[in-house]
Motif scaffolding. Structure first.
Motif, mmCIF file in Angstrom:
data_model
loop_
_atom_site.group_PDB
_atom_site.id
_atom_site.type_symbol
_atom_site.label_atom_id
_atom_site.label_comp_id
_atom_site.label_asym_id
_atom_site.label_seq_id
_atom_site.Cartn_x
_atom_site.Cartn_y
_atom_site.Cartn_z
ATOM 1 N N THR A 154 0.860 -1.022 0.035
ATOM 2 C CA THR A 154 0.000 -0.101 -0.150
ATOM 3 C C THR A 154 0.923 1.185 0.209
ATOM 4 O OG1 THR A 154 -1.851 -1.190 1.147
ATOM 5 C CG2 THR A 154 -1.741 1.268 1.309
ATOM 6 N N ILE A 155 2.114 1.253 1.024
ATOM 7 C CA ILE A 155 2.983 2.438 0.933
ATOM 8 C C ILE A 155 3.639 2.655 -0.618
ATOM 9 C CG2 ILE A 155 4.914 3.546 1.956
ATOM 10 C CD1 ILE A 155 4.108 2.004 4.443
ATOM 11 N N LEU A 156 4.069 1.463 -1.135
ATOM 12 C CA LEU A 156 4.433 1.562 -2.515
ATOM 13 C C LEU A 156 3.480 2.163 -3.412
ATOM 14 C CD1 LEU A 156 7.191 0.841 -3.691
ATOM 15 C CD2 LEU A 156 6.437 -1.339 -4.256
ATOM 16 N N GLY A 157 2.407 1.790 -3.379
ATOM 17 C CA GLY A 157 1.274 2.285 -4.529
ATOM 18 C C GLY A 157 1.100 3.660 -4.265
ATOM 19 N N ALA A 158 1.201 4.197 -2.892
ATOM 20 C CA ALA A 158 0.796 5.548 -2.566
ATOM 21 C C ALA A 158 2.058 6.079 -3.054
ATOM 22 C CB ALA A 158 0.489 5.789 -1.226
ATOM 23 N N VAL A 159 3.311 5.942 -2.682
ATOM 24 C CA VAL A 159 4.491 6.466 -3.330
ATOM 25 C C VAL A 159 4.504 6.829 -4.857
ATOM 26 C CG1 VAL A 159 7.168 6.481 -3.428
ATOM 27 C CG2 VAL A 159 5.819 6.349 -1.325
ATOM 28 N N TRP A 160 4.400 5.387 -5.482
ATOM 29 C CA TRP A 160 4.420 5.662 -6.923
ATOM 30 C C TRP A 160 3.357 6.416 -7.603
ATOM 31 C CZ3 TRP A 160 6.276 -0.325 -8.030
ATOM 32 C CH2 TRP A 160 7.793 -0.185 -8.017
ATOM 33 N N GLY A 161 2.229 6.301 -6.864
ATOM 34 C CA GLY A 161 0.991 7.081 -7.283
ATOM 35 C C GLY A 161 1.304 8.835 -7.245
ATOM 36 N N SER A 162 2.139 8.989 -6.299
ATOM 37 C CA SER A 162 2.394 10.370 -6.084
ATOM 38 C C SER A 162 3.633 10.731 -7.083
ATOM 39 C CB SER A 162 2.873 10.667 -4.815
ATOM 40 O OG SER A 162 4.572 10.119 -4.785
ATOM 41 N N ALA A 163 4.113 9.848 -7.846
ATOM 42 C CA ALA A 163 5.482 10.507 -8.841
ATOM 43 C C ALA A 163 4.716 11.260 -10.021
ATOM 44 C CB ALA A 163 5.649 9.060 -9.255
ATOM 45 N N PHE A 164 3.419 10.835 -10.257
ATOM 46 C CA PHE A 164 2.843 11.716 -11.370
ATOM 47 C C PHE A 164 2.620 13.088 -11.195
ATOM 48 C CE2 PHE A 164 2.137 7.011 -11.826
ATOM 49 C CZ PHE A 164 2.628 6.651 -13.009
ATOM 50 N N MET A 165 2.124 13.135 -9.819
ATOM 51 C CA MET A 165 1.903 14.572 -9.371
ATOM 52 C C MET A 165 3.117 15.449 -9.257
ATOM 53 S SD MET A 165 0.570 15.808 -5.716
ATOM 54 C CE MET A 165 2.080 15.121 -4.945
ATOM 55 N N PHE A 166 4.248 14.889 -9.069
ATOM 56 C CA PHE A 166 5.740 15.658 -9.011
ATOM 57 C C PHE A 166 6.279 15.695 -10.324
ATOM 58 C CE2 PHE A 166 5.374 14.075 -4.493
ATOM 59 C CZ PHE A 166 5.333 15.218 -3.833
ATOM 60 N N ILE A 167 5.781 14.905 -11.275
ATOM 61 C CA ILE A 167 6.295 14.991 -12.756
ATOM 62 C C ILE A 167 5.614 16.096 -13.229
ATOM 63 C CG2 ILE A 167 6.064 13.830 -14.903
ATOM 64 C CD1 ILE A 167 6.653 10.935 -13.488
ATOM 65 N N LYS A 168 4.090 16.243 -12.954
ATOM 66 C CA LYS A 168 3.453 17.414 -13.613
ATOM 67 C C LYS A 168 3.820 18.567 -13.098
ATOM 68 C CE LYS A 168 -0.073 19.228 -15.496
ATOM 69 N NZ LYS A 168 -0.305 19.199 -16.909
ATOM 70 N N ILE A 169 4.403 18.794 -11.840
ATOM 71 C CA ILE A 169 4.798 19.987 -10.986
ATOM 72 C C ILE A 169 6.207 20.314 -11.823
ATOM 73 C CG2 ILE A 169 5.805 21.069 -9.085
ATOM 74 C CD1 ILE A 169 3.850 19.439 -7.458
ATOM 75 N N ALA A 170 7.076 19.402 -11.735
ATOM 76 C CA ALA A 170 8.552 19.344 -12.159
ATOM 77 C C ALA A 170 8.900 19.778 -13.831
ATOM 78 C CB ALA A 170 9.435 18.607 -11.495
ATOM 79 N N THR A 171 8.076 18.897 -14.516
ATOM 80 C CA THR A 171 8.405 19.009 -15.952
ATOM 81 C C THR A 171 8.289 20.325 -16.759
ATOM 82 O OG1 THR A 171 7.610 16.946 -16.049
ATOM 83 C CG2 THR A 171 7.989 17.885 -18.316
ATOM 84 N N PRO A 172 7.260 21.322 -16.593
ATOM 85 C CA PRO A 172 7.072 22.502 -17.341
ATOM 86 C C PRO A 172 8.403 23.514 -16.866
ATOM 87 C CG PRO A 172 4.873 22.067 -16.378
ATOM 88 C CD PRO A 172 5.739 21.066 -15.722
ATOM 89 N N GLU A 173 8.898 23.458 -15.869
ATOM 90 C CA GLU A 173 10.150 24.326 -15.374
ATOM 91 C C GLU A 173 11.361 23.788 -16.150
ATOM 92 O OE1 GLU A 173 11.768 26.477 -11.505
ATOM 93 O OE2 GLU A 173 9.515 26.236 -11.826
ATOM 94 N N LEU A 174 11.582 22.338 -15.674
ATOM 95 C CA LEU A 174 12.806 21.962 -15.828
ATOM 96 C C LEU A 174 13.005 21.265 -17.196
ATOM 97 C CD1 LEU A 174 15.228 21.302 -13.983
ATOM 98 C CD2 LEU A 174 14.703 19.309 -13.504
ATOM 99 N N GLY A 175 11.753 20.604 -17.947
ATOM 100 C CA GLY A 175 11.954 19.899 -19.127
ATOM 101 C C GLY A 175 11.987 18.573 -18.898
ATOM 102 N N PRO A 176 11.397 17.600 -19.767
ATOM 103 C CA PRO A 176 11.199 16.158 -19.540
ATOM 104 C C PRO A 176 12.570 15.625 -19.464
ATOM 105 C CG PRO A 176 9.762 17.128 -21.350
ATOM 106 C CD PRO A 176 10.759 18.409 -20.913
#
Length: 283
Positions: free
Chosen positions: A10-32
């Motif tokens: 469950t913790i692993l699912g929560a952590v990996w599920g959060s990754a997409f949120m942080f990708i969404k936050i960081a990509t526009p500024e840093l670049g893919p």
């Protein structure tokens, strides 16, 4: 399965599920490309102390071919595709479409490994496909057609990698395969990153996102993933796929104010149902 392993999954699912949120936050500024490169480099640094231990280091040379394949197909390429997709998609859509990996893996195993499907698995493939159609509808304003293709391409890479490991590297130590693939992928992406450097120093939110993605979502999470495989096996560990889309939608709603529409809910439930059925075996 013991409760402690369900907690870890469950913790692993929560952590990996959060990754997409942080990708969404960081990509526009840093670049893919830069984002993925730094993420992999940070995660690789976490694995290096383990990989340089004699019991793991001795397996590097004999598995270099498999490591190179997985560093591209299971790491650099899908990570980059999801990062590019995030520019034209909400984070919850990324996490839901990532869930199609389990369905694609079953299809690939049938074609490539000649695994026979039972009626439940066949139903699961079609139900999951219908879920994709619901989400990929051009009227869905939360993801573009291009981003949908990128997400499905990334999921296909993960599914292909799982079957590759099953066929060519199922006896290889998981720490060696995953750890070195992170390190090699980071090295391979470095020249592209140097050609696509961000124009300004990243903001505090982006720096936090990078650290979370590299240290938590990739480095520590993959160590936990390896631990679970060693303790309960790959099949039971794969149940983490059920949790990732759910947590991805929850985090997107809480922290990014992403709406949870009926279309998103229906598509997610269809894909989750497809995952459950494609992983169902006859007793």
């Amino acid at each position: 399965m013991e409760n402690k392993y369900w907690i870890l999954i469950t913790i692993l699912g929560a952590v990996w599920g959060s990754a997409f949120m942080f990708i969404k936050i960081a990509t526009p500024e840093l670049g893919p490309i830069a984002l993925v490169n730094v993420r992999l480099a940070v995660a690789g640094l976490i694995f290096i102390p383990f990989l340089l231990q004699k019991k793991y280091l001795k397996h590097f040379k004999s598995n270099i071919k498999n490591i190179l394949v997985l560093s591209i197909v299971n790491t650099a390429l899908p990570f980059s595709l999801f990062a590019f997709a995030s520019l034209e998609s909400s984070s919850n859509m990324l996490s839901i479409l990532n869930g199609t990996t389990a369905i694609m893996a079953v299809v690939i195993s049938t074609i490539w490994l000649k695994v026979k499907l039972n009626v439940y698995q066949i139903m699961g493939v079609f139900v999951g496909l219908f879920g994709i159609i619901v989400l990929a509808n051009p009227d869905n304003i939360y993801i573009s057609t291009k981003a949908t293709i990128f997400c499905l391409g990334a999921a296909f890479c993960y599914a292909l990698s799982a079957n590759y490991i099953q066929k060519f590297a199922h006896k290889t130590n998981t720490t060696v395969l995953i750890g070195w693939s992170l390190v090699i992928a980071a090295i391979l992406l470095t020249p592209l990153t140097l050609l696509n450097l961000p124009s300004q120093f990243p903001s505090p939110n982006v720096i936090f996102s990078i650290l979370w993605l590299g240290v938590i979502s990739t480095g520590i999470a993959f160590l936990g993933y390896v631990h679970l495989i060693e303790k309960i096996g790959a099949v039971k560990t794969a149940t983490v796929a059920y949790f990732i889309p759910v947590f991805g939608v929850i985090w997107g709603y809480i922290f990014l104010s992403e709406p949870i529409t009926l279309q998103i809910l229906v598509g997610m439930m269809l894909i989750l149902t497809g995952i459950i059925f494609t992983n169902k075996r006859y007793d």
